[in-house]
Enzyme design. Structure first.
Site, PDB file in Angstrom:
ATOM      1  N   CYS A  14       0.835  -1.204   0.000  1.00 50.81           N
ATOM      2  CA  CYS A  14       0.000   0.000   0.000  1.00 50.81           C
ATOM      3  C   CYS A  14       0.868   1.251   0.000  1.00 50.81           C
ATOM      4  CB  CYS A  14      -0.931   0.014   1.214  1.00 50.81           C
ATOM      5  SG  CYS A  14      -0.078   0.149   2.794  1.00 50.81           S
ATOM      6  N   CYS A  17       2.368   2.033   3.325  1.00 51.08           N
ATOM      7  CA  CYS A  17       3.502   1.145   3.590  1.00 51.08           C
ATOM      8  C   CYS A  17       4.748   1.617   2.843  1.00 51.08           C
ATOM      9  CB  CYS A  17       3.162  -0.285   3.163  1.00 51.08           C
ATOM     10  SG  CYS A  17       1.764  -0.989   4.061  1.00 51.08           S
ATOM     11  N   ASP A 395      -4.131   6.449 -30.794  1.00 50.74           N
ATOM     12  CA  ASP A 395      -3.165   5.846 -31.705  1.00 50.74           C
ATOM     13  C   ASP A 395      -3.930   5.471 -32.976  1.00 50.74           C
ATOM     14  OD1 ASP A 395      -0.787   4.572 -32.641  1.00 50.74           O
ATOM     15  OD2 ASP A 395      -1.670   2.651 -32.082  1.00 50.74           O
TER      16      ASP A 395
END
Length: 705
Positions: A14, A17, A395
């Site tokens: 996370c 973290c 594209d």
């Protein structure tokens, strides 16, 4: 010179973290600085630190540290086998058992309470541990909010409510972790495009070596059908090379002595000897990988509104409950039990179940409905972004076009008709593996032209030019105009060639030893619904639609002539597409990029929303993208935008509804008009209203032409 080391991380779960891990690494005495790229799961360290020290710094999250240059394959663990997900499923089983017990023996029975308690402890151990630590440090985030909700529910005996909150939070954490793991695997697949080993010619002998051991100036040998391992210049040989992974060009490019080739491209026909011009870390494909990772780092996850709001909401609810419990008995002569009961009622009202699900329930509903309509959306943040778009870049190859070469026109000369020209051409190209050959064969099959009566012999491929074969005793040639002499090409043929090329077609001539007998124009066909989709987007308020392509200017202009585009930018390399996206962001604000190839990956990652085509998109484009149009249907794009806009409106309504009901409930608690069971009912009512409001997303269907 700074002592810089780069590592790849496994197990990083996370954003919080990542921040904590970065702080721990910086605290190592021999480390001068450190930076964690959460999106790419990379760690950059300035200074010295052993792997053991780094892994100790990340032990709280089970982080494994691997040097960037080390080739260590990461085994993909199935979603249902991950420890955190197994724990969530066990917690869910106890939750279901608790509901069953509440129905049969009563919600206040000791067995029912124990089942809900087990669900809370098993599923919420890590949550409660983190939340309590945050409370001690007076840090209020989503973990604190959930912890207060669970403890508050338990304090007034609402064990079921606490267990449900724990389970919902565990599910959201698991989905976030799964999403990040998927994104990180896309970079690994991007790295796997180029070969890990190559055949090097040294002192007249061939050696197979790791690409890291190849130096500038080495000569590598690339056999037919092999991928080119390094960027370089062709020393010997001729071949056609599929460069779609780098340039996006759908047609193979002829390569001969002196031409440049790129790592990760596919050598189709002849053997090549290539002089290496760049180290492995500097190759074009390596630059693409770097661009993708940098783009992901720029789009770091922002804290969600509810998480930020919890910093104020949670302490406010705690303060209100505390004051309501003690102020009247201490200063107003109130009864302690009565006001403590009302304080606990505030905690029930403050239990953020409706607020917590106000966003995820709408997102899950929208994502599920989108999947049924053939649109894969990889997270709630992308729903918000796609609803705010004002510009979209496309594209060309495989996005606005089909990505498959098709015969556009057949021009007969010298007395043959169209079918005879196509029949002879198909007879020759049946022996070839060239993509243009497959286009001719598909056209012959479509027109039900039989080749059984033709005798074909002496076939030979002429690399970069065409092919030849003897058909029913006559030698025929098919290929580029340069395959034929100027004398054999008349003025009328030359005029047709010029006209076809200006339309963006690839031209092939068919002839015998003396004259040209026909011309076949091959093009990458425009998608049938491309113009309709662009017109629909304009009606939805998308003010800019831009084509970004690696194709030639003439091809791009020819395709754009029949489309309502506002801008065209052609002959772009991957880094130039990325620059174009960044420039357009400065001009237009939020912009999406729609693509399908590896060459689109940096632009897909840098755009506010990356949208990939499903069936023909490369893995890295699909996994780098935030939204995938499954079934290769561009017509789903307007639906995705409408869905994003409606989802955000419903999320805003849900948050306002849940919050206003809680404010109203709090006001009614003070005079004692709202009892504990009414508070529970009010919270359940808010939850139900949020759910029903979110279900309105199911009524939004996709419309494509």
């Amino acid at each position: 010179m700074e002592n810089k080391h780069v590592y790849r991380l496994q197990g990083l779960s996370c954003a919080n973290c990542a921040a904590k891990f970065e702080k721990n690494v910086k605290s190592i005495a021999t480390v001068k600085d450190a930076e964690v790229n959460f999106g790419a799961a990379k760690l950059t360290v300035i200074g010295e630190a052993s792997i053991a020290e780094l892994e100790k710094a990340g032990a709280f999250d089970g982080i494994t540290v691997i040097p960037e240059t080390e080739r260590k394959e990461q085994k993909a663990e199935p979603f249902w086998k991950k420890k955190t997900n197994v724990i969530a499923m066990i917690s869910a089983l106890f939750l279901l058992a608790g509901y069953a017990a509440a129905y049969t023996i009563g919600e206040r029975h000791i067995a029912t309470i124990l089942l809900f308690t087990a669900s809370i402890i098993i599923g919420g151990y890590h949550l409660l541990k983190t939340g309590i630590n945050n409370l001690v440090r007076l840090q209020f985030d989503m973990n604190t909010l959930m912890t207060i909700a669970v403890i508050g529910a338990a304090c007034i005996g609402e064990w079921k409510e606490g267990a449900v909150v724990v389970f919902l939070f565990a599910v959201s954490e698991a989905l976030e972790r799964y999403s990040m793991d998927t994104a990180r695997r896309s970079i690994q697949r991007l790295m796997d495009i180029a070969p890990k080993k190559a055949i090097v010619l040294r002192d007249g002998k061939e050696y197979e070596v790791d690409v890291e051991d190849i130096v500038v100036g080495d000569t590598i040998i690339v056999k037919p059908g092999q991928k080119i391992a390094m960027d370089g210049i062709v020393l010997r040989g001729e071949s056609s090379v599929n460069e779609a992974a780098i340039t996006g060009e759908s047609m193979p490019v002829a390569k001969t002595i002196g031409d440049e080739v790129y790592a990760g491209t596919l050598n189709a026909e002849g053997a090549l000897e290539v002089r290496v011009t760049k180290q492995v870390k500097d190759t074009t494909i390596a630059k693409i990988i770097h661009l993708v990772e940098e783009a992901q780092a720029q789009r770091a996850p922002a804290q969600q509104f509810i998480d930020r709001f919890a910093r104020y909401y949670t302490p406010a609810i705690m303060l209100i409950a505390f004051l309501l419990a003690i102020v009247p008995p201490l200063w107003l002569g109130g009864e302690w039990l009565t006001w403590i009961y009302r304080g606990l009622t505030v905690l029930v009202v403050g239990c953020p179940c409706a607020l917590v699900i106000s966003t995820p329930v709408a997102i899950v509903t929208a994502i599920g409905q989108a999947a049924r309509q053939g649109v894969l959306i990889k997270g709630g943040a992308y729903l918000e972004e796609i609803g705010k778009l004002s510009a979209i870049a496309f594209d060309k190859t495989g996005t606005l076009t089909t990505g498959t070469p098709e015969v556009a026109d057949i021009y007969p000369f010298g007395g043959l008709d169209e079918k005879e020209v196509l029949k002879i051409a198909a007879a020759i190209e049946k022996q070839s593996e060239h993509p243009l050959a497959s286009a001719i064969l598909r056209k012959a099959e479509e027109l039900q032209i039989s080749l059984d009566s033709l005798q074909v012999s002496e076939f030979r491929a002429m690399t970069g030019k065409g092919a030849a074969a003897c058909v029913n005793g006559t030698m025929y040639y098919i290929g580029k105009p340069s395959l034929f002499s100027d004398a054999s090409i008349g003025e009328d043929v030359r005029a047709q060639i010029t006209r076809a090329q200006k339309q963006g077609n690839t031209v092939m001539l068919l002839g015998d030893e003396t004259k040209v007998l026909g011309m076949i124009a091959v093009s990458d066909q425009l998608r049938e619904n491309a113009a309709f989709v662009l017109e629909t987007l304009r009606n939805l308020g998308i003010t800019q639609t831009i084509m970004l392509t690696g194709d030639h200017e003439t091809t791009a202009r020819a395709i754009a002539s029949s489309l309502p585009l506002t801008d065209i930018r052609a002959e772009l390399l991957p880094e130039e597409k990325l620059t174009a996206i960044q420039t357009l962001q400065q001009q237009s604000g939020r912009i999406a990029m729609v693509g399908d190839g590896v060459n689109d990956a940096p632009a897909l990652a840098a755009a506010n929303i990356g949208i990939a085509m499903g069936d023909i998109g490369t893995d890295v484009a699909l996994e780098t993208a935030d939204v995938v149009l499954m079934g290769d249907d561009l017509g789903k794009l307007p639906y995705a935008i409408r869905l994003g806009r409606k989802t955000m409106r419903i999320i805003q309504q849900n948050i306002a509804l849940a919050f206003l009901l809680k404010v109203l409930a709090l006001v009614l608690i003070i005079p004692g008009w709202l009892t504990l069971w009414m508070a529970i009912f009010a919270d359940m009512g808010a939850t139900l209203l949020v759910l029903l409001n979110s279900m309105r997303l199911l009524r939004l269907g996709a419309v494509s032409k």
